[in-house]
Design a protein around this motif. Structure first.
Motif, PDB file in Angstrom:
ATOM      1  N   GLU B 401      45.499 -68.319   7.045  1.00 20.64           N
ATOM      2  CA  GLU B 401      46.515 -68.578   6.015  1.00 20.64           C
ATOM      3  C   GLU B 401      47.589 -69.540   6.536  1.00 20.64           C
ATOM      4  OE1 GLU B 401      47.104 -64.223   5.572  1.00 20.64           O
ATOM      5  OE2 GLU B 401      49.185 -64.690   5.967  1.00 20.64           O
ATOM      6  N   ASP B 402      47.893 -69.439   7.822  1.00 19.38           N
ATOM      7  CA  ASP B 402      48.854 -70.390   8.402  1.00 19.38           C
ATOM      8  C   ASP B 402      48.250 -71.789   8.486  1.00 19.38           C
ATOM      9  OD1 ASP B 402      50.308 -68.152   8.692  1.00 19.38           O
ATOM     10  OD2 ASP B 402      50.489 -68.211  10.865  1.00 19.38           O
ATOM     11  N   ILE B 405      48.229 -73.596   5.134  1.00 22.57           N
ATOM     12  CA  ILE B 405      49.531 -74.158   4.740  1.00 22.57           C
ATOM     13  C   ILE B 405      49.848 -75.392   5.574  1.00 22.57           C
ATOM     14  CG2 ILE B 405      52.017 -73.712   4.614  1.00 22.57           C
ATOM     15  CD1 ILE B 405      51.322 -70.740   4.112  1.00 22.57           C
ATOM     16  N   ASP B 408      47.725 -78.211   4.438  1.00 25.40           N
ATOM     17  CA  ASP B 408      48.133 -78.692   3.123  1.00 25.40           C
ATOM     18  C   ASP B 408      49.387 -79.550   3.239  1.00 25.40           C
ATOM     19  OD1 ASP B 408      47.762 -78.899   0.361  1.00 25.40           O
ATOM     20  OD2 ASP B 408      49.272 -77.375  -0.019  1.00 25.40           O
ATOM     21  N   SER B 421      45.586 -62.063  -6.990  1.00 24.72           N
ATOM     22  CA  SER B 421      46.441 -62.422  -8.124  1.00 24.72           C
ATOM     23  C   SER B 421      47.800 -62.940  -7.670  1.00 24.72           C
ATOM     24  CB  SER B 421      46.642 -61.218  -9.025  1.00 24.72           C
ATOM     25  OG  SER B 421      47.254 -60.176  -8.300  1.00 24.72           O
ATOM     26  N   ALA B 422      48.274 -62.453  -6.545  1.00 24.71           N
ATOM     27  CA  ALA B 422      49.581 -62.907  -6.065  1.00 24.71           C
ATOM     28  C   ALA B 422      49.449 -64.205  -5.267  1.00 24.71           C
ATOM     29  CB  ALA B 422      50.240 -61.829  -5.225  1.00 24.71           C
ATOM     30  N   ARG B 423      48.291 -64.790  -5.269  1.00 20.22           N
ATOM     31  CA  ARG B 423      48.006 -66.046  -4.577  1.00 20.22           C
ATOM     32  C   ARG B 423      48.028 -65.933  -3.055  1.00 20.22           C
ATOM     33  NH1 ARG B 423      47.654 -70.312  -8.063  1.00 20.22           N
ATOM     34  NH2 ARG B 423      47.761 -71.971  -6.547  1.00 20.22           N
ATOM     35  N   ALA B 424      48.011 -64.721  -2.564  1.00 16.88           N
ATOM     36  CA  ALA B 424      47.860 -64.565  -1.114  1.00 16.88           C
ATOM     37  C   ALA B 424      46.365 -64.589  -0.849  1.00 16.88           C
ATOM     38  CB  ALA B 424      48.448 -63.237  -0.670  1.00 16.88           C
ATOM     39  N   SER B 425      45.950 -65.163   0.278  1.00 18.14           N
ATOM     40  CA  SER B 425      44.514 -65.187   0.497  1.00 18.14           C
ATOM     41  C   SER B 425      44.024 -63.834   0.993  1.00 18.14           C
ATOM     42  CB  SER B 425      44.114 -66.319   1.438  1.00 18.14           C
ATOM     43  OG  SER B 425      45.047 -66.453   2.462  1.00 18.14           O
ATOM     44  N   LYS B 442      39.691 -63.561   9.585  1.00 18.13           N
ATOM     45  CA  LYS B 442      41.069 -63.983   9.324  1.00 18.13           C
ATOM     46  C   LYS B 442      41.409 -65.318   9.967  1.00 18.13           C
ATOM     47  CE  LYS B 442      43.587 -59.802   8.292  1.00 18.13           C
ATOM     48  NZ  LYS B 442      44.521 -58.808   8.828  1.00 18.13           N
TER      49      LYS B 442
END
Lengths: 378, 469
Positions: B401-402, B405, B408, B421-425, B442
């Motif tokens: 996840e880091d 970002i 991106d 739904s909360a857009r967290a992977s 992960k």
């Protein structure tokens, strides 16, 4: 090429109006490259998805990148478990203080810096003065959140921005409305954020069992029963017991009962009658984990080693009016040590203060509205 | 900063030629295909032509291609439609509660669906939902390469099995399933089953445990279990001719193949289409599978009777999917399909070369990286195939996840599993099913290349990835 000359700011966006406006103000400022983040914490009623959605909508509207930072596990451990353990011990911990210390200005800051951030920003009502890096009470005295930020250090503040500290809440709403932010009319969140609409006692019951115990009056007479001391807080009333005596006599004007003491070992609550009962008041409190935000400030108030006592203003609850007090170092023998953290301090109030719960934070202020630091009441 | 898109498995840009083909259908040829006048006919003709084109490319008949609003919807239609159809046409009732009045209590009439554990969510969530409607679901495990366990498939087939749904190629790791071997297993089982049924056809109660109310239903039952494949990810790179594959149902998506979003298709085999064809022109729309049908109808379009619509209304798409057709999207979808069928092999080679190059360069930056799913070495050794455009990569010691970002913000778009739904992977269930350790899952990201990926882009991406990993 141009882009890295800008200062990169990660804004913690909760989906509320305050952090939305914080993001808006920064995004408007050409000095910054703004990145919106929703911190996914632990939440038991599942409303987080909707809040993340609100934050995302605002970020999309502002045309800034938006990410969800998943700190659920960490939040559970560092904030929720901390709180439950505190209640287990019979104290009243403050999860908001812990969330700021460990999550927002701890892990989130760390992550943001790791991703090339120069700053993080939040929607806290507090003012940061630079270059000395001192925190001041917000312009909106009613909304001031400096109380929750007493654990911050110079190292953290170096990377912090509080864009809405100079605005009144009404102004913040006005800005949001004018800018067309979808969160402009959103209700303020209340209470403990991770509980949502779940009742606090119901939440604690999942972790702490019910254990009947005695409720005693100040003179040691049993006047009722309770569900276990960990469910109660100092100063609490309406604890669901009948006042036996008044129940019998009937006509006597009864006064409400307030919890003044908890005996965790014996599972006993002691209550006193009437809100002005002397037993509710304390003249002096001890502190642990004391932090002074600015060592310069601590010198100004004469701590810890120049002068043993000093006049300050203090509050022991969020939004409580500031109280005149003296702070003194309880451990004179370490007077030459430069370490001021974790040493024990005593606060003496000029006039006794009621409803003081161990575990809560006592936060110090200067006469000019500067928040000097704080500690945990023991 | 020019952004680099390396997430073609999530979606693709619309090919300019596709866009051009769609353009007339917004403002000029805007008619409702159901309208009887000129405008309607013009729109209907466009849909007919699109259907014809797609049908031709996949070796299907006109009537076997059903347009839907998405591949997710096509998958839902396949799974839910078959369960509905099975209960209605084979068991002779539509409501599961009815079975207790129609059949002896001792009979187990719970239909079974077999899927792989690494299907797309539109399959997995649908079968999970069906589980609450008295459907039994078997999840086939996969190995480290992501291949389904064929032995387990064989063991899982029983007389109550109505559908086997296994994706052609996986969207996260690119592993291609041995569809022909799967078809072989299912067909063999089907034939054994049919033999048994034929020999006992005089009984009202099927010896295999299914109560057949009418004679013609037993004919339908012999077609079971059906085989469905989700070919959404594979269409760009693999031949999806349904006859060569041997599947009964197949899902396609428009937006993964440079078509617009909002269009998908479900192929439903209709083995007796030859007879059907001549009547079709006369009576295309009124022929809804919803209606009670005579024995004659069953005979001429039998397999499709096993799929009942889940969206009803105006009876569009042969009654399988009501709702005014998304004409422009369907036209674009067909155009996109056409473009691929002309260029598949060349594109395959080009993309494979690029992804090999990307992998080689990435290894130079960080020698510790590893491939998840089937690596090239393993592919060669085990005879496994995988899509050329998907690289699922493990970055030891990094959090995906880091990384996502950071990349991106550096202008490189990649994917880290699916998002909640909360857009967290969320940690990838696909990698988990492959037996990978949690910390590896992960720390993994998916890079997927596509039609507009160039070597210059890969070079630039590597340059940007360098400081991050």
């Amino acid at each position: 090429m141009n882009i890295r000359k800008l200062k990169r700011v990660f804004v913690a966006m909760s989906g509320g109006v305050d952090s939305s406006v914080a993001a808006f103000l920064l995004a408007k400022n050409k000095k910054y490259e703004v990145i919106g983040c929703f911190i996914k914490g632990y939440n038991i009623d599942g409303c987080q998805g909707a809040d993340a959605e609100d934050a995302r909508r605002v970020a999309g509207f502002l045309k800034i990148p938006f990410y969800v930072i998943d700190l659920e596990k960490e939040y559970k451990k560092l904030v929720v478990d901390y709180m439950i353990n505190g209640y287990k011990k019979g104290i009243t911990p403050n999860p908001d203080v812990m969330c700021n210390k460990e999550i927002k200005f701890g892990l989130f800051l760390e992550k943001a810096l790791g991703m090339g951030a120069d700053y993080i920003a939040t929607g806290h009502y507090v003012r940061l003065a630079s270059p000395a890096l001192s925190l001041y009470i917000a312009k909106d005295l009613n909304k001031d959140q400096s109380y929750f930020l007493w654990t911050l250090t110079q190292e953290q503040l170096k990377h912090c921005l509080f864009p809405i500290g100079d605005y009144l809440k009404s102004e913040v709403r006005e800005i949001a409305k004018k800018a067309g932010l979808s969160t402009a009319e959103k209700k303020d969140s209340q209470g403990i954020c991770f509980l949502g609409m779940v009742k606090f006692k119901d939440f604690l019951k999942q972790y702490l069992s019910i254990k009947k115990g005695d409720v005693l009056s100040v003179d040691g007479k049993k006047i009722g029963e309770h569900d276990g001391v960990w469910f109660y807080t100092i100063g609490q009333r309406h604890i669901g017991i009948m006042n036996y005596e008044s129940g019998i006599i009937g006509r006597r004007e009864t006064k409400p009962l307030y919890i003044i003491k908890k005996n965790v070992k014996k599972n006993i609550l002691i209550v006193a009658e009437g809100e002005n009962n002397q037993a509710l008041y304390k003249k002096e409190i001890k502190l642990a984990n004391v932090n002074f935000i600015n060592s310069k400030e601590s010198k100004e108030v004469g701590l810890p080693y120049r002068c043993p006592t000093s006049q300050i203003l203090v509050r022991v609850r969020y939004r409580q009016p500031l109280i005149k007090a003296r702070i003194m170092n309880n451990e004179s023998r370490i007077k030459d040590s430069p370490i001021i953290h974790n040493s024990k301090f005593i606060i003496q109030f000029d006039a006794p203060v009621k409803f003081i719960a161990p575990g809560q934070s006592a936060v110090f202020y200067g006469k000019n509205g500067e928040m000097l630091g704080g500690g945990i009441i023991i | 900063m020019k952004r680099i898109y390396l997430d073609y498995a999530a979606t693709t840009p619309v090919d300019p030629l596709v866009k051009k083909a769609m353009e007339p259908y917004f403002c000029q040829k805007f008619g409702n295909p159901s309208s009887l006048h000129f405008f309607g006919q013009e729109a209907m003709a466009a849909i007919d032509e699109s259907r014809e084109k797609i049908a031709k490319v996949i070796g299907a008949n006109f009537r076997e291609v059903i347009f839907t609003g998405s591949a997710t919807e096509a998958n839902n239609l396949a799974l839910r439609g078959i369960i509905k159809g099975f209960r209605f046409q084979v068991l002779g009732f539509s409501n599961k509660n009815q079975k207790y009045t129609l059949t002896p209590n001792t009979q187990n009439l719970t239909p079974r669906i077999i899927v792989s554990a690494i299907e797309h969510e539109s399959i997995l969530e649908t079968v999970r939902d069906l589980e609450s409607e008295d459907v039994e679901v078997i999840y086939l495990p996969v190995d480290r390469e992501g291949l389904v366990d064929l032995k387990k498939l064989k063991e899982s087939l029983n007389e109550r099995t109505v559908l086997v749904s296994i994706m052609y190629a996986n969207n996260e790791i690119g592993t291609i399933q041995p569809i022909s071997a799967i078809v072989e297993i299912v067909r063999k089982f089907r034939m054994q089953n049919a033999e048994l049924r034929k020999n006992n056809s005089k009984f009202l109660i099927d010896p295999l445990g299914i109560c057949l109310r009418q004679k013609h239903n037993s004919e339908l039952a012999t077609a079971l279990p059906l085989l469905h494949t989700d070919a959404v990810q594979s269409f760009q790179y693999l031949d999806c001719d349904v006859n060569k594959l041997g599947v009964d149902l197949m899902t396609l998506s428009s937006h993964k193949i440079y078509g617009p979003k909002g269009a998908g298709a479900l192929y439903i085999r209709n083995p007796k289409h030859e007879i059907r064809n001549s009547k079709q022109i006369l009576n295309t729309k009124s022929q809804t599978p919803n209606k009670q049908v005579s024995n004659f109808d069953i005979r001429i379009s039998n397999l499709q009777q096993l799929v009942k619509p889940i969206v009803v209304g105006g009876g569009q798409e042969f009654g399988f999917r009501s709702g005014t057709e998304n004409v422009a999207a369907i036209v674009g979808f067909a155009k996109a399909v056409g473009l691929i069928s002309n260029s598949r092999e060349l594109e395959n080679k080009r993309v494979k070369k690029l992804s090999d190059y990307f992998w080689k360069e990435l290894k130079k930056i960080n020698p510790k990286v590893q491939i998840n799913g089937a690596s090239d070495v393993r592919c060669r050794a085990l005879g496994v195939n995988k899509l050329p455009n998907i690289l699922n990569i493990y970055f030891p010691g990094k959090l995906s996840e880091d990384l996502l970002i950071k990349l991106d913000l550096a202008g490189v778009a990649v994917s880290g599993g699916s998002a909640c739904s909360a857009r967290a992977s969320k940690p990838s269930y696909v990698l988990k099913s492959c037996g990978l350790a949690e910390n590896r899952i992960k720390s993994s990201l998916r890079f997927s290349l596509g039609r507009f990926t160039t070597k210059a882009e890969i070079d630039e991406a590597i340059k940007r990835i360098g400081p991050v990993v």
